[in-house]
Structures are given as structure tokens and as C-alpha cells.
Motif scaffolding. Structure first.
Motif, PDB file in Angstrom:
ATOM      1  N   GLN A   1       1.215   1.695  -4.917  1.00 37.40           N
ATOM      2  CA  GLN A   1      -0.232   3.081  -4.967  1.00 37.40           C
ATOM      3  C   GLN A   1       0.888   3.838  -3.276  1.00 37.40           C
ATOM      4  O   GLN A   1       2.868   3.317  -2.873  1.00 37.40           O
ATOM      5  CB  GLN A   1      -0.945   2.424  -3.876  1.00 37.40           C
ATOM      6  N   ASN A   2       1.430   4.831  -3.120  1.00 38.81           N
ATOM      7  CA  ASN A   2       1.832   5.509  -2.666  1.00 38.81           C
ATOM      8  C   ASN A   2       1.533   5.313  -1.218  1.00 38.81           C
ATOM      9  O   ASN A   2       1.216   4.892  -0.618  1.00 38.81           O
ATOM     10  CB  ASN A   2       1.503   7.212  -2.986  1.00 38.81           C
ATOM     11  N   GLU A   3       2.257   5.812  -0.536  1.00 36.79           N
ATOM     12  CA  GLU A   3       2.535   5.662   1.211  1.00 36.79           C
ATOM     13  C   GLU A   3       1.092   6.115   1.854  1.00 36.79           C
ATOM     14  O   GLU A   3       0.423   5.542   2.508  1.00 36.79           O
ATOM     15  CB  GLU A   3       3.980   6.035   2.035  1.00 36.79           C
ATOM     16  N   GLU A   4       0.863   7.506   1.382  1.00 33.04           N
ATOM     17  CA  GLU A   4      -0.293   8.214   2.149  1.00 33.04           C
ATOM     18  C   GLU A   4      -1.665   6.868   1.765  1.00 33.04           C
ATOM     19  O   GLU A   4      -2.201   6.435   2.585  1.00 33.04           O
ATOM     20  CB  GLU A   4      -0.627   9.678   0.980  1.00 33.04           C
ATOM     21  N   ALA A   5      -1.770   6.767   0.563  1.00 36.14           N
ATOM     22  CA  ALA A   5      -3.016   5.387  -0.019  1.00 36.14           C
ATOM     23  C   ALA A   5      -2.853   4.231   0.697  1.00 36.14           C
ATOM     24  O   ALA A   5      -3.721   3.495   0.726  1.00 36.14           O
ATOM     25  CB  ALA A   5      -2.833   5.560  -1.114  1.00 36.14           C
ATOM     26  N   ALA A   6      -1.576   3.547   0.776  1.00 36.10           N
ATOM     27  CA  ALA A   6      -1.464   2.112   1.352  1.00 36.10           C
ATOM     28  C   ALA A   6      -2.283   1.892   2.898  1.00 36.10           C
ATOM     29  O   ALA A   6      -2.408   1.494   3.665  1.00 36.10           O
ATOM     30  CB  ALA A   6      -0.352   1.850   1.083  1.00 36.10           C
ATOM     31  N   CYS A   7      -1.654   3.433   3.812  1.00 34.12           N
ATOM     32  CA  CYS A   7      -2.267   3.624   4.800  1.00 34.12           C
ATOM     33  C   CYS A   7      -3.204   3.914   5.206  1.00 34.12           C
ATOM     34  O   CYS A   7      -3.759   3.618   5.803  1.00 34.12           O
ATOM     35  CB  CYS A   7      -0.911   4.982   5.728  1.00 34.12           C
ATOM     36  N   ARG A   8      -3.789   4.450   4.177  1.00 27.10           N
ATOM     37  CA  ARG A   8      -5.238   4.581   4.763  1.00 27.10           C
ATOM     38  C   ARG A   8      -6.224   3.698   4.407  1.00 27.10           C
ATOM     39  O   ARG A   8      -6.874   3.292   4.706  1.00 27.10           O
ATOM     40  CB  ARG A   8      -5.412   5.239   3.346  1.00 27.10           C
ATOM     41  N   GLN A   9      -5.477   2.461   3.298  1.00 32.73           N
ATOM     42  CA  GLN A   9      -6.491   0.783   3.329  1.00 32.73           C
ATOM     43  C   GLN A   9      -5.867   0.592   4.422  1.00 32.73           C
ATOM     44  O   GLN A   9      -6.891   0.455   4.777  1.00 32.73           O
ATOM     45  CB  GLN A   9      -5.340   0.508   1.839  1.00 32.73           C
ATOM     46  N   LEU A  10      -4.774   0.674   5.164  1.00 33.05           N
ATOM     47  CA  LEU A  10      -4.171  -0.669   6.328  1.00 33.05           C
ATOM     48  C   LEU A  10      -5.241  -0.132   6.901  1.00 33.05           C
ATOM     49  O   LEU A  10      -5.953  -0.713   8.365  1.00 33.05           O
ATOM     50  CB  LEU A  10      -3.182  -0.503   6.664  1.00 33.05           C
ATOM     51  N   GLU A  11      -5.625   1.433   8.198  1.00 34.15           N
ATOM     52  CA  GLU A  11      -6.333   2.066   8.381  1.00 34.15           C
ATOM     53  C   GLU A  11      -7.693   1.520   7.970  1.00 34.15           C
ATOM     54  O   GLU A  11      -8.736   1.281   9.323  1.00 34.15           O
ATOM     55  CB  GLU A  11      -6.180   3.319   8.358  1.00 34.15           C
ATOM     56  N   GLU A  12      -8.660   1.410   6.923  1.00 33.83           N
ATOM     57  CA  GLU A  12      -9.742   1.513   6.674  1.00 33.83           C
ATOM     58  C   GLU A  12     -10.360  -0.327   7.108  1.00 33.83           C
ATOM     59  O   GLU A  12     -10.964  -0.894   7.278  1.00 33.83           O
ATOM     60  CB  GLU A  12      -9.774   1.864   5.429  1.00 33.83           C
ATOM     61  N   GLY A  13      -8.555  -1.283   6.943  1.00 27.95           N
ATOM     62  CA  GLY A  13      -8.998  -2.594   7.404  1.00 27.95           C
ATOM     63  C   GLY A  13      -9.136  -2.594   8.695  1.00 27.95           C
ATOM     64  O   GLY A  13      -9.109  -4.089   8.647  1.00 27.95           O
ATOM     65  N   GLY A  14      -8.575  -1.596   9.599  1.00 28.52           N
ATOM     66  CA  GLY A  14      -8.714  -2.077  10.916  1.00 28.52           C
ATOM     67  C   GLY A  14      -7.528  -2.094  11.638  1.00 28.52           C
ATOM     68  O   GLY A  14      -7.098  -2.115  12.881  1.00 28.52           O
ATOM     69  N   PHE A  15      -6.239  -1.187  10.582  1.00 24.74           N
ATOM     70  CA  PHE A  15      -4.857  -1.817  11.356  1.00 24.74           C
ATOM     71  C   PHE A  15      -4.694  -0.055  12.404  1.00 24.74           C
ATOM     72  O   PHE A  15      -4.706   0.785  11.488  1.00 24.74           O
ATOM     73  CB  PHE A  15      -3.770  -1.539  10.560  1.00 24.74           C
ATOM     74  N   THR A  16      -4.324  -0.355  13.881  1.00 28.14           N
ATOM     75  CA  THR A  16      -4.181   0.758  14.485  1.00 28.14           C
ATOM     76  C   THR A  16      -2.853   1.285  14.090  1.00 28.14           C
ATOM     77  O   THR A  16      -3.602   2.734  13.909  1.00 28.14           O
ATOM     78  CB  THR A  16      -4.179   0.121  15.782  1.00 28.14           C
TER      79      THR A  16
END
Length: 979
Positions: free
Chosen positions: A481-496
Motif C-alpha cells: 500500500q502507498n505511504e499515505e495509506a500505511a501512515c493512516r493505518q499506523l495512526e489508526e493503530g495508535g502510533f503518534t
């Protein structure tokens, strides 16, 4: 003039068409091109209405460059298919006149906009069917990539020389593989393009003064090519370029030689890479060399036999797909959601992967052709293929409709009424409800057929709902997946800080350790990382967990059995993350010594360290299994034992199952158990070499030697990183020779025994050292003998020792060695500490020593905690050295023991500060409230110091902490007459 067929349009779309018509008429008039519009037939206006009702992109492009649309109409290009090579010829002719890189990018973007308008027009008016639309889009991509490459290659060669093969001596060209939809000639209206760059063979450029390595030449060329195609400018973009399917993903080299590619796929290629490589096609560069490359890679993709080994891998992929469709927001995604485009593709490619090696007819790329082959060859019934084909076409037409609106790379159904009306209109439905009903029908049929593919006959009903642990994170790890989607998934997982986390994962992926892994290791890593991420997001601070655990993963990457241990034991992984989140010290220890991972397997054992007798017995048992002459293995066993039990103590402290006092007790017991075995080993080795020393009465020493602990180990107050303050004492005859084949006198023997002990304790092995050892408290310090006889020790203490040495003796006790020598030492200690002292002199000497320590070791900015700013939040407080801290309490206890033990010998029974304070209270030498206050303050300080150590922080905290305790400690200090 009103537009024809407007009545067929949904009312919500009428304003769009009216504005588009007005804009076009105004622009045409300004261009003095009325003839272009005057020739438009009612059918042309109907087409215009249909297209502009559907596509903001066409409206925008027409407004920006109305002459482009008029030229497309006048040339007839909107009404016919291109002949083979025609589109490429147009792009080549335009690019040939370009002079600079910037101009190349600008020309390609304007050409793309022109052809995109043409393709959308023909798709929405159904003058082109799905296959034709996809082919036009793919041809446009092929031509854009190839013409940009050819233009850049020519100029790049002029600047850096012509890359030439070292073996063949022939000029080298790059081969550009298109993957995914581009490879299958199935691009959608807003696809990105997945590419892999390669070149035939190594060598260097010729024709210039400073040659370049071929790989460096092609990497620079590849970067220029991506820059020509990918960035968004005022003219838009040509194609979004995704290079993550190359070996090692975004961490790998941008371009690799054929040999390097073949080696990678042979050694490390994974099943999902086989799956992706099915679609690979040479889209630009050297077509002849490209065909040779695909021949090289074919055995990796298609096994020569019926490939049932791929079935389990495909089942795992299938489970991951099923798991992802249940993620939030997937229901409206017609590609990734249940019954979406991806599931049809999976059905086809699963058959290709399993049967393609034997059945060459399956070795093709376009999905609709593969479905026809599956029907013709009897792999699937005609009715199934018919449903899959119709469902796929409906989904792809819907995808094009969604993307035609704004030229955005999305497969999400719109939630706005206007765009919903557009989708329904483009697909030929009266309203959204009718369209959506038909869409859900086809998605339901696709999902049903997807569920039947490679189903395990042994699985129970409903097993398709089983999940792959952490599977939702696998696309992120594999860069699917692209970087935007990956960052969104990490943020949804609780990564600051999702960007930092993604960068850390990329750093791991590109590390030398991972790049050197074999295929089995990479498969184990691919199984582990999603599980790691799935558990990390369960923590309050997943950023911290990832930061501390990834170095461990990198450290053990080449020993992937550890990854298997954590993958197959989720409890162990959970405990690892909990401990690492709580303590960077623990994270560092496990990273340095991965063998500690074994300790995480047994939760009950991990959080319940054994008592002193059990510790000693366990270590003795371990060492008895090792041959006596295998010193290396003995040293490793001692270190393993220490590391494992120190981890268990730290884990118990973090879990709260061990209070501070017990933590120090366990760490001290651990040191004693190790010293007992070290002394035994050293004694055995020294005696074997020199024989046994003698006592003054002529009897053999057995061993006639003790190790005395001072400081923290003497006072049962060891911390996690404490060193050992030791003194060695013997009662042998210094003059008598040993009874061995190489006799030496007793003094030499015990010196060499002491040296051997220090060697065993301090030697660095793969598992570190046992302990740092400090011998400066021995008689005469660093200039004195390493080992003292008991008599010499007693004389020194009576005659030469300073008051501070007697203070140190308060905390001295025998750790291991001869019981009779130990008892004799205790008598010497009691005699020295219990002698009469002038209290005024004693107070002065203790105070002066403390003042020196504060001056040298305390916080300078607060005058060691005595300054006016000492209690401010911004001021530092050194827990140990500053006024009112740990050392002040220790000095008061030592002063009291020296001052009053002559009349109160019970004060000498213990060596730890807490019990001496209890003794002072019991003997009435200190008010109960003061003794209690000092005990509690001392424990609080030490507990804070332990926490700092586990966080790898110095023992310095803000000055406003423990303010009351510090004031009370200083009050008692003054009341004792100390200054």
C-alpha cells in the motif's frame, strides 16, 4: 440552443452540463473557433452532455485548454480506435522536439491530459468497451515510459558515457518491467504504475573521462525517469510511479542486474512475489533483453510440476484478504472490499500459480483471457466463469466511473448525492438504489466464488472467518500500500508519529542483516512482523515499543529461530513488548543477548525468581554438566545464568511482584551464587597448576580464602548494573610452598588465585562479562597487595586505615569462602569497628569526607543540593551524591555504627543500612520517628534510582522531588552534630 438529451440526465447533474457548455462556448469564441462548434451534431452535444455530467476532470481540462477538445473532435479521434502504434507515434513525435528535462515533463503531462480526455470520453459514451479502454490506458503508459526513457538515455549517455557490459562488451540498455495492471494491459483510469528496473550485466560506461559503474548509471537514469513521470506539477502528472515491488522493496537498489535479480528470486523470493510476477511484462527499454530476463525468471514464477506447495501460501493470502475486507471502511471499496476486483484477480492467479508450470496456456497476463482459458481447459465450469466475467466487468466499469469524476486513484463508492447520481447514470441506472442493488448482487456472487477457491476440505464450516494473526499489517510490511495509506493505518493503530514508525520499518527492511537473509529467514520475518505490529498497537505507546524492539529484530534476523520462537509463542512476544515498553535497559539487554528470549517462554518462572538456596543449587547443577576442562563453556554458562536471572528480577520488579528490598536481595544472592562457583573454578585451576597451599600449622588450605564484599554487595543493596567492591583475604602461610609439580609460595599462590577470580569475572565473551570488579578498598588501595593475609588485614585496619575505610568496613561481609576464615574476619571487623573513638574527631572526619564527596561528585549548579535553588523544579537532584540524598543517610548510619558499637555491639550484626537503622531505634540511639523517616527516605531514593537505571537514565531527577525527605535528612544530619 439547448442541449439535446438533457431530459435523460438526473436533475442534480443539469447545472454541471450547463456550466460546461457555457464555458466551452465562451472559450471557443475567444479562440475565434466558432467553426469547430458549429459543426457539432446533436449526437456530439449529447456525448458532451453525458461526459461533462460525469467527469469534473474533463470539465476542468476543457476549461484550461478548450482547443484540445476541439482538435480531438475535428480530428475524429474521439470516434475511432487508434491503430497499433499510432498513440506511441504521436507521443514519440512530440517528445523528439523536447530540449530539457523540465520540458520533457511538461510535454508528457499535457499529452497525458489530452489522451486521458479522449479515453474517458470514449469510455463514458461506450464507444470503447472495457478491454479497449484498458488497452488505450496501458498503451499510453507504455509509450510515455518508453519515449521518456529513450530521450533520457540518449542525454544521460552523452553526459556519463555509454554503459557497456564487462563480459559481452556490448552497450547496455535498461529493461523496464511493468507489474500489476500495467503488466496485464489492464490499467484503470487513474492507476499508478508498478515498475521494476533492470539491466543485463555489470560493467562501466565508456566514452567519457570519468566512467561510471553500470548500476550507478542506471540508478541515476531511473531517478530521472521517475522524476519525468511521477511528480505533480501545474500540468498534473503523467503516472504515479510505484517501485516497491522490486527486490527488498523501497530499501533495495533502484536498479539491479539480471544476475542479481535471478539470485534474489532464487534465494529469497517469496510466494507473494511469485504471485506478483505473473503479471510482469516488458513495457519499455530493451525488449530483446527483457524477453531474456522474463525467461530467466519464469522458473521462479511457474514451477515445472503441479505446484501444490503454493496452496498453503495461497490459503494464507486468501485469509489475509478475508481479514482485510473486515476492516473498517472496506465495505464501500469495490477493489479491496468483499466481492471486489481483487478477489476475481486472486481466483485467476491462484490457478495460474498452481497449474501454470505444467499448463503453458495459463502463462498469460490479462485476467479476462485467463478466465476464458480456465473455462476452456476445464478448470472452472462455464457458469462460474460467466459470473466471474460479468461481475468483474461490472466492477471495472464502476471503478472507471468513480475515477472519471476527478481523475483520482480511488475505488471507494461516493457518499455524496451528486456523485452517486453520476455513478448510477454512467452505469445506465435510473438511480443510486437500482445501481447499488445490482452492484451488491455481483459482489455477493464474486465473494461466494472466492470462498470456494483452494478451500481446505478438512476445515469446518465457517473457517473462512479464521484470521491470520496480524494479517491486517502484512500489506504495510510488504509495501503493498502507498505511504499515505500505511501512515493512516499506523495512526489508526495508535502510533503518534506514523511517519517515523514507517521509516523505522523501512530501515529494518533495508538493513544489511535482512538483505543477507535466505528465503526461509525472510518468510519467518514476514510471518513475525505483522504479529509484532498487531501486539504493539495494544500498548499505550506503540511508538516506544517499536523503537525498542526493532533493534532486537535486526539483531536476531540472521538467527531466525528466535523469530519462530516469538511467532509461535504469542505470550512470549507479549511479555517481550511489555518489558521493552517498560524499560529500555531490558530492551538493550535482550538485543545484546538474544538468548534471553528463552526466558520469556515460561511466565510463571519469569516473574518468580528462585530463593538463594535454589539459585546456588541451580547454578551448581548447570556447571556439573560441563566437562571440568572446558573453561570456555563454563564461562559462558556463568554468564547465561547471570543474564537470565537478572532479567527475571527486572521483569518481576516491573510487574510489581518484587518490592525494592527483595530486588536487591535477589541480585545480591545471584552475585553470591556466581562468586561461589567462580571461586571453586579458580581454586581448582590454580591448584591443578601449582598444588595446594599450606596453613601455618602445616595442614592443607581448603581453601583458607574468603571473598569479602563491600558497598552495595556487602550491604545487600545491589542494583541492576552494580559493580562488585571486593577484598580477598587468606589465612595460608605466605612462605610455605604448595605441594604441586610447580610449587610456589603461599603469597604467590593466593595472588594468582585472586587474579584468576578477577579474570573469570571480568573477561568479555560473546555474552559479556560477569561483573565489573573494584578492588580499591583493599588495604593500601590500588598500591596494596591484591590478596591480604588475615593478619596483615587486621594490622592494617588497626594501625593504618583511615576513618573512611572504617566507614566502608561497616558494610563489609564475607560473601563466599572458608567458614573458619569468615568467622575470623568477623572478629577482626567487630574489633576494629567496636573500638573506642573520640566522637568530636569522628564527626569532623566523617563531615570532611562527605564535604569532599559533595564537592567532587554533587550537582555543581546547586552546590551539591545545598544552594538556594536546590529545591526548584529546574534544578537537578543527584539521588546519591547531593545533600539529603542516599550518601548522607549511609554516612549517618556509618557514623552511628562507629560511634556507638563499642557499647552497643548489636549494631555490628548487620551490614545493610535498613537493619542498622532498626538497631539504632531498638537501642534507643535514634528517635523512632527519625529512624523510620530515614528508612523510608532511603528506600524511596533507591527505588527511584532503580527506576532510573531501568530507563537507562542517570540517577538525577528534578529538584522539586523528595523535597520534604531531603530537608528531614539534613535536619537529622545536623542533629547528629555532622556538618
Amino acid at each position: 440552443m439547448s442541449l439535446p438529451l438533457l431530459a435523460e440526465l438526473p436533475a442534480v447533474l443539469l447545472p454541471l452540463v450547463s456550466r460546461a457548455e457555457q464555458s466551452l462556448r465562451t472559450a471557443a469564441a475567444a479562440l475565434d473557433n466558432d467553426q469547430g462548434l458549429s459543426g457539432w451534431t446533436p449526437e456530439r452535444w449529447a456525448q458532451f452532455a453525458r461526459v461533462t455530467a460525469a467527469s469534473d476532470f474533463v470539465i476542468e481540462q476543457t476549461a484550461r485548454d478548450p482547443s484540445m477538445l476541439l482538435e480531438l473532435v475535428q480530428s475524429g479521434e474521439l470516434d475511432r480506435s487508434y491503430a497499433p502504434g499510432e498513440l506511441c507515434g504521436q507521443i514519440a513525435a512530440t517528445v523528439s522536439a523536447v530540449q530539457t528535462d523540465d520540458e520533457l515533463g511538461r510535454v508528457l503531462r499535457r499529452l497525458r491530459n489530452r489522451h486521458q480526455v479522449r479515453i474517458i470520453w470514449r469510455d463514458l459514451t461506450r464507444q470503447a468497451d472495457l478491454v479497449q479502454t484498458c488497452r488505450d490506458l496501458s498503451d499510453m503508459a507504455d509509450a510515455s515510459i518508453d519515449q521518456a526513457y529513450q530521450w533520457l538515455y540518449s542525454r544521460h549517455s552523452q553526459q556519463f558515457g555509454v554503459p557497456t557490459g564487462r563480459r559481452s562488451g556490448e552497450p547496455q540498455q535498461m529493461v523496464i518491467l511493468g507489474m500489476g495492471k500495467l503488466g496485464a494491459v489492464e490499467l484503470n483510469l487513474s492507476s499508478d504504475i508498478d515498475l521494476i528496473f533492470a539491466y543485463p550485466e555489470g560493467g562501466e560506461t565508456v566514452g567519457v573521462k570519468r566512467s561510471l559503474d553500470n548500476q550507478e548509471f542506471f540508478i541515476r537514469l531511473g531517478q530521472r525517469l521517475i522524476k519525468a513521470l511521477d511528480p505533480m506539477t501545474v500540468d498534473g502528472f503523467v503516472f504515479r510511479v510505484d517501485m516497491r515491488l522490486r527486490p527488498y522493496g523501497s530499501a533495495g537498489a533502484l536498479v539491479l542486474s539480471f544476475n542479481a535479480l535471478e539470485q534474489y528470486y532464487q534465494d529469497q523470493g517469496r510466494d507473494w512475489e511469485r504471485y506478483a510476477m505473473i503479471k510482469a511484462r516488458v513495457v519499455a527499454g530493451d525488449q530483446v533483453a527483457g524477453a531474456q530476463l522474463l525467461d530467466l525468471l519464469r522458473p521462479f514464477v511457474y514451477r515445472r510440476y503441479l505446484d501444490f506447495s503454493a496452496i498453503e501460501a495461497l490459503r494464507t493470502m486468501k485469509q489475509l484478504i478475508q481479514q482485510e475486507v473486515r476492516r473498517k471502511g472496506m465495505a464501500d471499496n469495490i477493489k479491496l472490499g468483499s466481492g471486489g476486483i481483487r478477489e476475481v484477480e486472486f481466483i485467476a492467479q491462484a490457478f495460474q500459480l498452481i497449474h501454470g508450470g505444467r499448463d503453458l496456456s495459463l502463462q498469460q497476463r490479462p485476467l479476462l483471457k485467463v478466465l476464458s482459458t480456465l473455462e476452456g481447459q476445464g478448470y472452472l465450469p462455464p457458469a462460474v466463469v460467466s459470473e466471474l466475467r460479468e461481475g468483474y466487468e461490472f466492477l471495472r466499469y464502476t471503478e472507471h466511473a468513480i475515477q472519471a469524476i476527478a481523475d483520482r486513484q480511488t475505488q471507494m463508492l461516493p457518499d455524496g448525492a451528486r456523485d452517486q447520481a453520476r455513478i448510477a447514470f454512467m452505469l445506465g441506472f435510473d438511480d443510486w438504489a437500482a445501481f447499488h442493488e445490482q452492484l451488491m448482487y455481483w459482489r455477493g456472487r464474486v465473494a461466494w466464488h472466492f470462498g470456494q477457491v483452494i478451500a481446505d476440505p478438512d476445515e469446518e464450516q465457517g473457517s473462512e472467518n479464521e484470521v491470520v494473526v496480524g494479517g491486517e499489517w502484512l500489506p504495510l510490511w510488504e509495501e503493498a500500500q502507498n505511504e499515505e495509506a500505511a501512515c493512516r493505518q499506523l495512526e489508526e493503530g495508535g502510533f503518534t508519529d506514523a511517519t517515523k514508525a514507517l521509516k523505522a520499518l523501512a530501515g529494518l527492511r533495508g538493513s544489511p542483516q535482512l538483505r543477507a537473509m535466505q528465503r526461509l529467514g525472510r518468510e519467518r520475518l514476514d510471518a513475525f512482523i505483522p504479529r509484532l505490529l498487531a501486539q504493539a498497537v495494544e500498548h499505550a505507546n506503540p511508538d516506544l515499543v517499536l523503537e525498542r524492539v526493532l533493534p532486537l529484530v535486526e539483531a536476531v534476523a540472521r538467527r531466525s529461530a528466535y523469530l519462530v520462537l516469538l511467532t509461535e509463542n504469542p505470550g512470549a512476544l507479549r511479555r517481550l513488548l511489555t518489558l521493552c515498553a517498560a524499560s529500555p535497559w531490558i530492551a538493550e539487554q535482550i538485543t545484546r543477548f538474544p538468548l534471553l528470549l528463552d526466558e520469556l517462554l515460561n511466565e510463571g518462572r519469569l516473574f518468580k525468581p528462585p530463593l538463594a538456596p535454589e539459585l546456588a543449587a541451580e547454578l551448581r547443577e548447570r556447571l556439573t554438566r560441563i566437562p571440568e576442562d572446558d573453561l570456555e563453556q563454563q564461562m559462558e554458562a556463568l554468564r547465561h545464568f547471570k543474564l537470565a536471572h537478572r532479567l527475571r528480577v527486572a521483569a518481576s520488579e516491573i510487574a510489581g511482584s518484587l518490592p525494592l528490598m527483595k530486588v536487591s536481595d535477589y541480585l545480591t544472592w545471584l552475585a553470591e551464587a556466581i562468586l561461589e562457583q567462580v571461586l571453586a573454578l579458580a581454586w581448582r585451576q590454580t591448584v591443578a597448576k601449582y598444588g595446594t597451599p599450606l596453613r601455618t600449622d602445616g595442614t592443607l588450605c581448603d581453601p583458607g580464602f574468603v571473598i569479602v564484599g563491600y558497598g552495595k554487595v556487602g550491604g545487600l543493596e545491589l542494583g541492576h548494573g552494580s559493580d562488585l567492591d571486593l577484598v580477598f583475604i587468606h589465612d595460608g602461610d605466605p612462605q610455605a610452598e604448595t605441594d604441586g609439580p610447580k610449587p610456589i609460595d603461599g603469597a604467590q599462590f593466593f595472588t594468582r588465585l585472586g587474579q584468576r577470580i578477577i579474570h573469570l569475572l571480568t573477561t568479555q565473551t560473546n555474552s559479556g562479562q560477569l561483573y565489573e570488579v573494584d578492588m580499591r578498598l583493599r588495604p593500601s588501595g590500588a598500591s596494596g597487595l591484591l590478596v591480604s593475609s588475615l593478619g596483615a588485614f587486621a594490622r592494617y585496619q588497626e594501625i593504618e586505615a583511615w576513618t573512611w575505610e572504617h566507614q566502608a568496613l561497616v558494610r563489609a561481609r564475607v560473601l563466599v569462602g572458608s567458614e573458619d576464615v569468615g568467622r575470623a574476619f568477623e572478629k577482626v571487623r567487630a574489633a576494629v569497628l567496636g573500638k573506642s573513638r573520640d566522637l568530636a574527631t569522628l564527626r569532623q572526619e566523617v563531615s570532611e569526607m562527605r564535604a569532599k564527596m559533595r564537592d567532587n561528585l554533587g550537582s555543581k549548579s546547586t552546590a551539591a543540593g545545598t544552594g538556594a535553588n536546590a529545591f526548584e523544579a529546574t534544578a537537578p537532584f543527584d539521588l546519591k551524591q547531593d545533600a539529603g540524598g542516599i550518601v548522607d543517610i549511609e554516612f549517618m548510619v556509618q557514623y552511628a555504627a562507629l560511634a556507638w558499637s563499642q557499647t552497643h555491639p548489636s549494631l555490628l550484626r548487620w551490614t545493610d543500612n535498613i537493619r542498622i537503622l532498626e538497631g539504632l531505634e531498638e537501642e534507643g540511639l535514634m528517635p523512632a520517628e527519625d529512624a523510620s523517616l530515614l528508612r523510608e527516605a532511603y528506600k524511596a531514593y533507591r527505588s527511584a534510582a532503580h527506576r532510573q537505571a531501568l530507563q537507562k537514565d542517570p540517577g538525577v531527577i528534578p529538584g522539586d522531588q523528595f523535597a520534604d525527605e531531603r530537608r528531614q535528612v539534613l535536619r537529622i544530619w545536623r542533629e547528629l552534630g555532622l556538618s
